[in-house]
Design an enzyme around this catalytic site. Structure first.
Site, mmCIF file in Angstrom:
data_model
loop_
_atom_site.group_PDB
_atom_site.id
_atom_site.type_symbol
_atom_site.label_atom_id
_atom_site.label_comp_id
_atom_site.label_asym_id
_atom_site.label_seq_id
_atom_site.Cartn_x
_atom_site.Cartn_y
_atom_site.Cartn_z
ATOM 1 N N GLY A 96 0.822 -1.204 0.000
ATOM 2 C CA GLY A 96 0.000 0.000 0.000
ATOM 3 C C GLY A 96 0.856 1.253 0.000
ATOM 4 N N HIS A 150 -4.536 15.413 2.335
ATOM 5 C CA HIS A 150 -4.154 14.363 3.282
ATOM 6 C C HIS A 150 -3.760 14.950 4.632
ATOM 7 C CE1 HIS A 150 -4.042 11.787 -0.276
ATOM 8 N NE2 HIS A 150 -4.069 10.766 0.556
ATOM 9 N N LYS A 154 1.792 13.098 5.961
ATOM 10 C CA LYS A 154 2.062 12.357 4.723
ATOM 11 C C LYS A 154 3.362 12.858 4.096
ATOM 12 C CE LYS A 154 0.063 10.892 0.313
ATOM 13 N NZ LYS A 154 0.539 9.513 0.453
HETATM 14 P P1 NAP Z 1 3.612 5.962 9.041
HETATM 15 O O1 NAP Z 1 2.667 6.172 10.179
HETATM 16 O O2 NAP Z 1 4.823 6.841 8.933
HETATM 17 O O3 NAP Z 1 4.053 4.424 9.101
HETATM 18 C C1 NAP Z 1 5.131 3.875 8.424
HETATM 19 C C2 NAP Z 1 5.821 2.940 9.401
HETATM 20 O O4 NAP Z 1 6.809 2.173 8.706
HETATM 21 C C3 NAP Z 1 6.553 3.708 10.508
HETATM 22 O O5 NAP Z 1 6.268 3.113 11.755
HETATM 23 C C4 NAP Z 1 8.011 3.531 10.097
HETATM 24 O O6 NAP Z 1 8.877 3.618 11.181
HETATM 25 C C5 NAP Z 1 7.952 2.119 9.534
HETATM 26 N N1 NAP Z 1 9.142 1.743 8.766
HETATM 27 C C6 NAP Z 1 10.131 2.525 8.260
HETATM 28 N N2 NAP Z 1 11.056 1.772 7.632
HETATM 29 C C7 NAP Z 1 10.637 0.483 7.725
HETATM 30 C C8 NAP Z 1 11.163 -0.761 7.278
HETATM 31 N N3 NAP Z 1 12.294 -0.824 6.586
HETATM 32 N N4 NAP Z 1 10.484 -1.902 7.561
HETATM 33 C C9 NAP Z 1 9.340 -1.860 8.284
HETATM 34 N N5 NAP Z 1 8.793 -0.701 8.749
HETATM 35 C C10 NAP Z 1 9.430 0.447 8.469
HETATM 36 O O7 NAP Z 1 2.856 6.083 7.644
HETATM 37 P P2 NAP Z 1 1.358 5.647 7.306
HETATM 38 O O8 NAP Z 1 0.459 6.820 7.424
HETATM 39 O O9 NAP Z 1 1.020 4.384 8.020
HETATM 40 O O10 NAP Z 1 1.506 5.379 5.739
HETATM 41 C C11 NAP Z 1 2.408 4.398 5.256
HETATM 42 C C12 NAP Z 1 2.334 4.359 3.748
HETATM 43 O O11 NAP Z 1 1.030 3.901 3.338
HETATM 44 C C13 NAP Z 1 2.520 5.721 3.051
HETATM 45 O O12 NAP Z 1 3.247 5.549 1.868
HETATM 46 C C14 NAP Z 1 1.094 6.137 2.727
HETATM 47 O O13 NAP Z 1 1.021 7.043 1.636
HETATM 48 C C15 NAP Z 1 0.493 4.800 2.385
HETATM 49 N N6 NAP Z 1 -0.961 4.700 2.443
HETATM 50 C C16 NAP Z 1 -1.540 3.929 1.491
HETATM 51 C C17 NAP Z 1 -2.891 3.708 1.530
HETATM 52 C C18 NAP Z 1 -3.495 2.777 0.500
HETATM 53 O O14 NAP Z 1 -4.720 2.549 0.507
HETATM 54 N N7 NAP Z 1 -2.681 2.196 -0.395
HETATM 55 C C19 NAP Z 1 -3.686 4.282 2.523
HETATM 56 C C20 NAP Z 1 -3.057 5.070 3.493
HETATM 57 C C21 NAP Z 1 -1.676 5.260 3.458
HETATM 58 P P3 NAP Z 1 9.567 5.065 11.503
HETATM 59 O O15 NAP Z 1 8.445 6.050 11.624
HETATM 60 O O16 NAP Z 1 10.262 4.820 12.774
HETATM 61 O O17 NAP Z 1 10.458 5.375 10.335
#
Ligand code: NAP
Length: 262
Positions: A96, A150, A154
């Site tokens: 995602g 957003h 983001k």
């Molecule tokens: P987030 O809260 O920043 O979560 C990302 C998590 O991944 C953080 O806890 C981060 O840790 C961790 N991370 C970093 N490097 C990693 C690695 N190598 N292996 C495993 N985990 C790791 O972001 P979010 O809001 O959940 O969004 C995450 C992504 O999903 C974004 O790209 C967003 O645009 C996308 N998204 C997609 C959809 C969809 O429907 N496709 C919907 C919503 C969001 P740290 O913070 O400590 O670096």
């Protein structure tokens, strides 16, 4: 037998919701959670998931864990490395994470030979329908702009959904009016130019989740197609569908549409 699922980014906003959704589905079993900065922590207080799991530091730490599918909601940079590991290990990947480029998709296409990969910039059914409706409307209109909004944290802009929507609009019609602007008083006032030169405007506001509008115009009328995700639970039915269907989707699949027969 249940499908064994690992979650990358388990402590993130999306990852936590995915852990809960996977744990709550009787056909799935949450067997691993990865999040480097939270390695070693018990998953329970983080997600409310009552599974006896410690967060692992990296994809490599999954070596030896019996896994069928991983779900990645991290950052583009992290996802590139995580997906390299999945392709090499022969584990299916539901992605995602947004911010992946066309070059990244080409790499995934060539590397996922032993297992499958689904990349969807938006797992909400309403957003998938928004893209499909925009595509249907495109040939009947002469101008189009996309506005996405957003939450304040983001990292990538514009959203993957806005980019994919623009790509599909551009594929559906190339007869768009030229931008009339000859004097942009503030740089960027007309947004960024996406695929097909379609303008995309990205807003970031505390309190929002994920919101998209496609605005189409022609003589004397306009059409606005709008989708709002008010809560991250909106993405979960799509994620769970992809986790269950991925084994039957060889290679790389981009977008959830293919799994919905739209
Ligand atoms: P987030 O809260 O920043 O979560 C990302 C998590 O991944 C953080 O806890 C981060 O840790 C961790 N991370 C970093 N490097 C990693 C690695 N190598 N292996 C495993 N985990 C790791 O972001 P979010 O809001 O959940 O969004 C995450 C992504 O999903 C974004 O790209 C967003 O645009 C996308 N998204 C997609 C959809 C969809 O429907 N496709 C919907 C919503 C969001 P740290 O913070 O400590 O670096």
């Amino acid at each position: 037998m249940s499908i064994r699922v690992g979650v990358f980014g388990a402590e993130g906003r999306m990852g936590r919701t995915v852990c809960e959704a996977v744990h709550g589905d009787p056909e799935l079993e949450l067997v691993a959670a990865v999040d480097p900065h939270h390695a070693g922590l018990d998953l329970r207080p983080v997600t409310g998931v009552d599974a006896d799991l410690r967060i692992l530091p990296s994809a490599e730490a999954l070596e030896g864990v019996p896994l069928d599918v991983v779900v990645d909601f991290t950052s583009a940079e992290a996802a590139r490395a995580n997906l390299r590991w999945c392709a090499a290990a022969g584990v299916h990947a539901v992605v995602g994470t947004t911010g992946l480029t066309d070059d990244d998709l080409a790499v995934l296409e060539s590397s996922f030979t032993r297992s499958n990969c689904v990349v969807a910039p938006n797992f909400a059914i309403g957003a998938v329908l928004m893209m499909r409706l925009a595509e249907l409307a495109a040939p009947w209109f002469s101008s189009v702009e996309i506005v996405e909004a957003h939450h304040e944290a983001k990292r990538d802009a514009p959203s993957g959904t806005a980019l994919l929507t623009a790509r599909r609009l551009a594929a559906a019609s190339d007869e768009w009016d030229d931008d009339p602007t000859t004097n942009a008083v503030v740089e960027g006032a007309r947004g960024g130019k996406g695929p097909g030169g379609i303008p995309i405007h990205a807003l970031r506001l505390r309190g929002l989740v994920a919101h998209h509008q496609v605005l189409l115009g022609t003589t004397g009328q306009s059409l606005t197609i709008r989708h709002d995700s008010y809560d991250r639970s909106s993405f979960m039915p799509g994620v769970l569908l992809a986790v269950k269907a991925i084994a039957d989707r060889p290679g790389l699949t981009v977008g959830l549409d293919a799994m919905l027969d739209l």
